[in-house]
Design a protein around this motif. Sequence first.
Motif, PDB file in Angstrom:
ATOM      1  N   GLN A  24       1.095  -0.694  -0.352  1.00 61.45           N
ATOM      2  CA  GLN A  24      -0.533   0.246   0.208  1.00 61.45           C
ATOM      3  C   GLN A  24       0.184   1.278  -0.070  1.00 61.45           C
ATOM      4  O   GLN A  24       1.380   1.418   1.339  1.00 61.45           O
ATOM      5  CB  GLN A  24      -1.104  -0.104   1.102  1.00 61.45           C
ATOM      6  CG  GLN A  24      -2.163  -1.079   1.274  1.00 61.45           C
ATOM      7  CD  GLN A  24      -2.702  -1.461   2.742  1.00 61.45           C
ATOM      8  OE1 GLN A  24      -3.196  -2.016   3.146  1.00 61.45           O
ATOM      9  NE2 GLN A  24      -3.819  -0.465   2.513  1.00 61.45           N
ATOM     10  N   CYS A  75      -3.593  -0.640  -4.073  1.00 62.86           N
ATOM     11  CA  CYS A  75      -2.806  -1.343  -3.635  1.00 62.86           C
ATOM     12  C   CYS A  75      -2.659  -2.491  -4.588  1.00 62.86           C
ATOM     13  O   CYS A  75      -3.200  -2.745  -5.915  1.00 62.86           O
ATOM     14  CB  CYS A  75      -4.194  -2.539  -3.005  1.00 62.86           C
ATOM     15  SG  CYS A  75      -4.031  -4.068  -2.359  1.00 62.86           S
ATOM     16  N   TRP A  95     -10.146  -5.688   0.932  1.00 65.18           N
ATOM     17  CA  TRP A  95     -10.005  -4.619   1.870  1.00 65.18           C
ATOM     18  C   TRP A  95     -10.866  -4.467   3.380  1.00 65.18           C
ATOM     19  O   TRP A  95     -11.773  -4.632   3.128  1.00 65.18           O
ATOM     20  CB  TRP A  95     -10.467  -3.277   0.600  1.00 65.18           C
ATOM     21  CG  TRP A  95      -9.911  -3.272  -0.030  1.00 65.18           C
ATOM     22  CD1 TRP A  95     -10.157  -3.056  -1.118  1.00 65.18           C
ATOM     23  CD2 TRP A  95      -8.983  -2.043  -0.086  1.00 65.18           C
ATOM     24  NE1 TRP A  95      -8.869  -2.950  -1.688  1.00 65.18           N
ATOM     25  CE2 TRP A  95      -8.180  -2.073  -0.879  1.00 65.18           C
ATOM     26  CE3 TRP A  95      -8.074  -1.544   1.571  1.00 65.18           C
ATOM     27  CZ2 TRP A  95      -6.672  -0.607  -0.966  1.00 65.18           C
ATOM     28  CZ3 TRP A  95      -7.015  -0.370   1.141  1.00 65.18           C
ATOM     29  CH2 TRP A  95      -6.329   0.064  -0.250  1.00 65.18           C
ATOM     30  N   ALA A 104     -14.119  -1.857  -5.616  1.00 66.11           N
ATOM     31  CA  ALA A 104     -12.574  -1.627  -5.743  1.00 66.11           C
ATOM     32  C   ALA A 104     -12.386  -3.477  -7.067  1.00 66.11           C
ATOM     33  O   ALA A 104     -13.617  -3.582  -7.365  1.00 66.11           O
ATOM     34  CB  ALA A 104     -11.456  -2.852  -5.209  1.00 66.11           C
ATOM     35  N   LEU A 132      -9.516   1.013  -4.258  1.00 63.49           N
ATOM     36  CA  LEU A 132     -10.299   0.506  -3.230  1.00 63.49           C
ATOM     37  C   LEU A 132     -10.468   2.087  -3.424  1.00 63.49           C
ATOM     38  O   LEU A 132      -9.600   3.497  -3.639  1.00 63.49           O
ATOM     39  CB  LEU A 132     -10.348   0.377  -1.874  1.00 63.49           C
ATOM     40  CG  LEU A 132     -11.562   1.051  -1.045  1.00 63.49           C
ATOM     41  CD1 LEU A 132     -12.206  -0.439  -1.066  1.00 63.49           C
ATOM     42  CD2 LEU A 132     -10.764   1.466   0.172  1.00 63.49           C
ATOM     43  N   CYS A 169      -5.186  -3.434   2.936  1.00 60.74           N
ATOM     44  CA  CYS A 169      -5.577  -4.509   1.702  1.00 60.74           C
ATOM     45  C   CYS A 169      -4.851  -5.827   2.313  1.00 60.74           C
ATOM     46  O   CYS A 169      -4.192  -5.387   3.057  1.00 60.74           O
ATOM     47  CB  CYS A 169      -4.780  -3.673   0.231  1.00 60.74           C
ATOM     48  SG  CYS A 169      -4.772  -4.871  -0.847  1.00 60.74           S
TER      49      CYS A 169
END
Lengths: 116, 114
Positions: free
Chosen positions: B6, B23, B35, B65, B76, B91
């Motif tokens: 991330q 992610c 998520w 997502a 997301l 994530c």
Amino acid sequence: GAVVSQHPSRVICKSGTSVKIECRSLDFQATTMFWYRQFPKQSLMLMATSNEGSKATYEQGVEKDKFLINHASLTLSTLTVTSAHPEDSSFYICSAREGSTNTEAFFGQGTRLTVV
Amino acid sequence: AQSVTQPDIHITVSEGASLELRCNYSYGATPYLFWYVQSPGQGLQLLLKYFSGDTLVQGIKGFEAEFKRSQSSFNLRKPSVHWSDAAEYFCAVGAMGGGNKLTFGTGTQLKVEL
């Protein structure tokens, strides 16, 4: 979704003592439970995987004699931190799943452990 | 070994603005992607998950997502952020159906300005 309950939500213990954290699946039978540890402002790190009735599988670097995991029933797993030290202070979270690996795992609300 | 990145540690958006949290994952087979959202001192709540099928996944609280295999991403999104969305977002990638152990990213802290 299914409900997983952790108890206690917060605990403070003295150095050298042991503390037990419970993880319960309230409305399903959890064949597998996972224990995670989360350091402040960091991600979750898997500590161990436990299957009901068998020994837990620990991730590399996790001391199994220090973090005792028992999964004696399909609704309860416990994590006991033995001879706790201040560096064991952390947020511990469990998750539980029912059935096969194709089912979702649900998380408990976590336990904040502080060792003084 | 599976891993999740991330890139954004902190993100600040104004209430009502759109949001995208990034992610990227690394996994040798078909990934199962998740998520989660975590409020301070709380456990994790699942927002959405991708196992197979439609690559655009709808979740709770208005989140969605999109799985992009070519980019190894599962970003997301939310079209309009509410102040109550302020939280930590994780994530995760898992093997099989996600009932197996998960590997989490380091999280993105979302702050919402009123």
